[in-house]
Design an enzyme around this catalytic site. Sequence first.
Site, PDB file in Angstrom:
ATOM      1  N   GLN A 207      -0.378  -7.671  -1.401  1.00 29.20           N
ATOM      2  CA  GLN A 207       0.160  -8.628  -0.227  1.00 29.20           C
ATOM      3  C   GLN A 207      -0.005  -7.828   1.182  1.00 29.20           C
ATOM      4  O   GLN A 207      -0.483  -8.472   2.127  1.00 29.20           O
ATOM      5  CB  GLN A 207       1.608  -8.853  -0.304  1.00 29.20           C
TER       6      GLN A 207
ATOM      7  N   HIS B   5      13.835   5.883   5.181  1.00 24.26           N
ATOM      8  CA  HIS B   5      13.616   4.380   4.988  1.00 24.26           C
ATOM      9  C   HIS B   5      14.522   4.022   3.826  1.00 24.26           C
ATOM     10  O   HIS B   5      14.103   3.478   2.710  1.00 24.26           O
ATOM     11  CB  HIS B   5      12.248   3.905   4.663  1.00 24.26           C
TER      12      HIS B   5
HETATM   13  P1  A3D Z   1       1.648  -5.762  -4.136  1.00 25.38           P
HETATM   14  O1  A3D Z   1       1.279  -7.070  -3.508  1.00 25.38           O
HETATM   15  O2  A3D Z   1       2.204  -5.465  -5.481  1.00 25.38           O
HETATM   16  O3  A3D Z   1       0.334  -4.824  -3.874  1.00 25.38           O
HETATM   17  C1  A3D Z   1       0.220  -3.479  -4.656  1.00 25.38           C
HETATM   18  C2  A3D Z   1      -1.263  -3.568  -5.051  1.00 25.38           C
HETATM   19  O4  A3D Z   1      -1.375  -1.945  -5.402  1.00 25.38           O
HETATM   20  C3  A3D Z   1      -1.698  -4.064  -6.264  1.00 25.38           C
HETATM   21  O5  A3D Z   1      -2.632  -5.039  -5.881  1.00 25.38           O
HETATM   22  C4  A3D Z   1      -1.898  -3.342  -7.440  1.00 25.38           C
HETATM   23  O6  A3D Z   1      -3.147  -3.654  -8.165  1.00 25.38           O
HETATM   24  C5  A3D Z   1      -2.262  -1.837  -6.554  1.00 25.38           C
HETATM   25  N1  A3D Z   1      -2.470  -0.791  -7.149  1.00 25.38           N
HETATM   26  C6  A3D Z   1      -1.838  -0.288  -8.402  1.00 25.38           C
HETATM   27  N2  A3D Z   1      -2.059   0.708  -8.468  1.00 25.38           N
HETATM   28  C7  A3D Z   1      -3.010   1.334  -7.864  1.00 25.38           C
HETATM   29  C8  A3D Z   1      -3.867   2.350  -7.804  1.00 25.38           C
HETATM   30  N3  A3D Z   1      -3.810   3.342  -8.756  1.00 25.38           N
HETATM   31  N4  A3D Z   1      -4.878   2.416  -6.864  1.00 25.38           N
HETATM   32  C9  A3D Z   1      -5.183   1.574  -5.749  1.00 25.38           C
HETATM   33  N5  A3D Z   1      -4.400   0.328  -6.012  1.00 25.38           N
HETATM   34  C10 A3D Z   1      -3.339   0.011  -6.898  1.00 25.38           C
HETATM   35  O7  A3D Z   1       2.748  -4.886  -3.030  1.00 25.38           O
HETATM   36  P2  A3D Z   1       2.784  -5.139  -1.549  1.00 25.38           P
HETATM   37  O8  A3D Z   1       1.423  -5.016  -0.907  1.00 25.38           O
HETATM   38  O9  A3D Z   1       4.012  -6.339  -1.278  1.00 25.38           O
HETATM   39  O10 A3D Z   1       3.785  -3.680  -1.365  1.00 25.38           O
HETATM   40  C11 A3D Z   1       3.011  -2.330  -1.481  1.00 25.38           C
HETATM   41  C12 A3D Z   1       3.970  -1.294  -1.264  1.00 25.38           C
HETATM   42  O11 A3D Z   1       4.535  -1.260  -0.031  1.00 25.38           O
HETATM   43  C13 A3D Z   1       5.164  -1.323  -2.278  1.00 25.38           C
HETATM   44  O12 A3D Z   1       5.542  -0.116  -3.025  1.00 25.38           O
HETATM   45  C14 A3D Z   1       6.400  -1.795  -1.310  1.00 25.38           C
HETATM   46  O13 A3D Z   1       7.602  -1.302  -1.822  1.00 25.38           O
HETATM   47  C15 A3D Z   1       5.880  -0.984  -0.138  1.00 25.38           C
HETATM   48  N6  A3D Z   1       6.662  -1.535   1.036  1.00 25.38           N
HETATM   49  C16 A3D Z   1       7.067  -0.702   1.894  1.00 25.38           C
HETATM   50  C17 A3D Z   1       7.712  -0.896   3.233  1.00 25.38           C
HETATM   51  C18 A3D Z   1       7.947  -0.068   4.207  1.00 25.38           C
HETATM   52  O14 A3D Z   1       8.507  -0.312   5.257  1.00 25.38           O
HETATM   53  C19 A3D Z   1       7.897   1.309   3.816  1.00 25.38           C
HETATM   54  C20 A3D Z   1       7.741  -2.515   3.371  1.00 25.38           C
HETATM   55  C21 A3D Z   1       7.073  -3.451   2.543  1.00 25.38           C
HETATM   56  C22 A3D Z   1       6.690  -2.884   1.214  1.00 25.38           C
END
Ligand code: A3D
Length: 312
Positions: free
Chosen positions: A14, A179
């Site tokens: 996402q 955070h």
């Molecule tokens: P999501 O849409 O699940 O995307 C994560 C992606 O990472 C997926 O497409 C997975 O296939 C991929 N992935 C898994 N393992 C690997 C790997 N070894 N190498 C490369 N890619 C891989 O999640 P998202 O995009 O919504 O969120 C991603 C992260 O950001 C999560 O850990 C959330 O908790 C974090 N996040 C942080 C904040 C901050 O403000 C710090 C805010 C929102 C989300």
Amino acid sequence: QTRKKKIGLIGGGQIGGNLALIAVQKNLGDVVLFDIPAAEGLVKGKALDINQLSAVDGYDCRVTGTTDWKDVAGSDVIIITAGVPRKPGMSREDLLDINLKIMRDVAANIKTHAPGAFVINVANPLDAMVFALQKISELPKHMVVGMAGVLDTSRFKCFVAEALGCSIRDVEALVLGGHGDDMVPLVRHTTVGGVPLTELLAQDKLDAIVKRTREGGAELVGLYKTGSAYFAPASSAISMAESFLLDRKRILPAAALLEGQYGINGYFFGVPVQIGAGGVEKILTPKLDESEKAALEKSFQSVKKTVDSVKL
Ligand code: A3D
């Protein structure tokens, strides 16, 4: 003659997809959207979709979807969103084990394939993940940061602007610390068009805004149900990447490695930093009163507890 910049996005979920879109719309550079083989179609699809949008809107940067780390080599900036997001009822710390496993893999590959990049981590639990990233990748401390403060601050600004019915552009604010739910929005330092916020809103309103900011991530998780926020996190990380790529020298709150600031040594923690072509060029330490110091210490103890449980 300058070459086009290269932006490596690790994780094409996402946030990753939105990062790619915003980077192209801002013409920041060519984008490599990397994910694991199970998500190959996802990143190739997002790349193709965005490249087709470029034709409509006239952007010159291209997106490549890949599962091969070799394509990430030579990136000027890397943004890591590889990892699992929260679901309702989960804390960020609940993600530690699973996301640390992913970070070990990602950090080792950055060390091999892109050791010269400026790396911004977004994966949670944020302060522990960026700590692990720097230890494993062994990148210089000024080239590794965590994105959280820009997002937390923009949430705070959003609620302030809503409460006052004024333009969000005139709200200047800062959220310090980890955070987590005990992050420290600095109400006393907040101004609206140069006027102190404390002169504009009553204490109960200010307290409510601080609380909503601290729980801002959970509010989104509660609404989405299947994951966490992604538009504002993507925009926030891009503002940091942009400041590096364009040597803007913006002062942005970010998790940086502290070496004595606020009495903290060897931990990544949210403070205002200057980001320019040299990466983290400066760390600022605004003066705090006793209650702000106590709040920051509480936030640090939460971060420390999680980081100290990290086994590299
Ligand atoms: P999501 O849409 O699940 O995307 C994560 C992606 O990472 C997926 O497409 C997975 O296939 C991929 N992935 C898994 N393992 C690997 C790997 N070894 N190498 C490369 N890619 C891989 O999640 P998202 O995009 O919504 O969120 C991603 C992260 O950001 C999560 O850990 C959330 O908790 C974090 N996040 C942080 C904040 C901050 O403000 C710090 C805010 C929102 C989300």
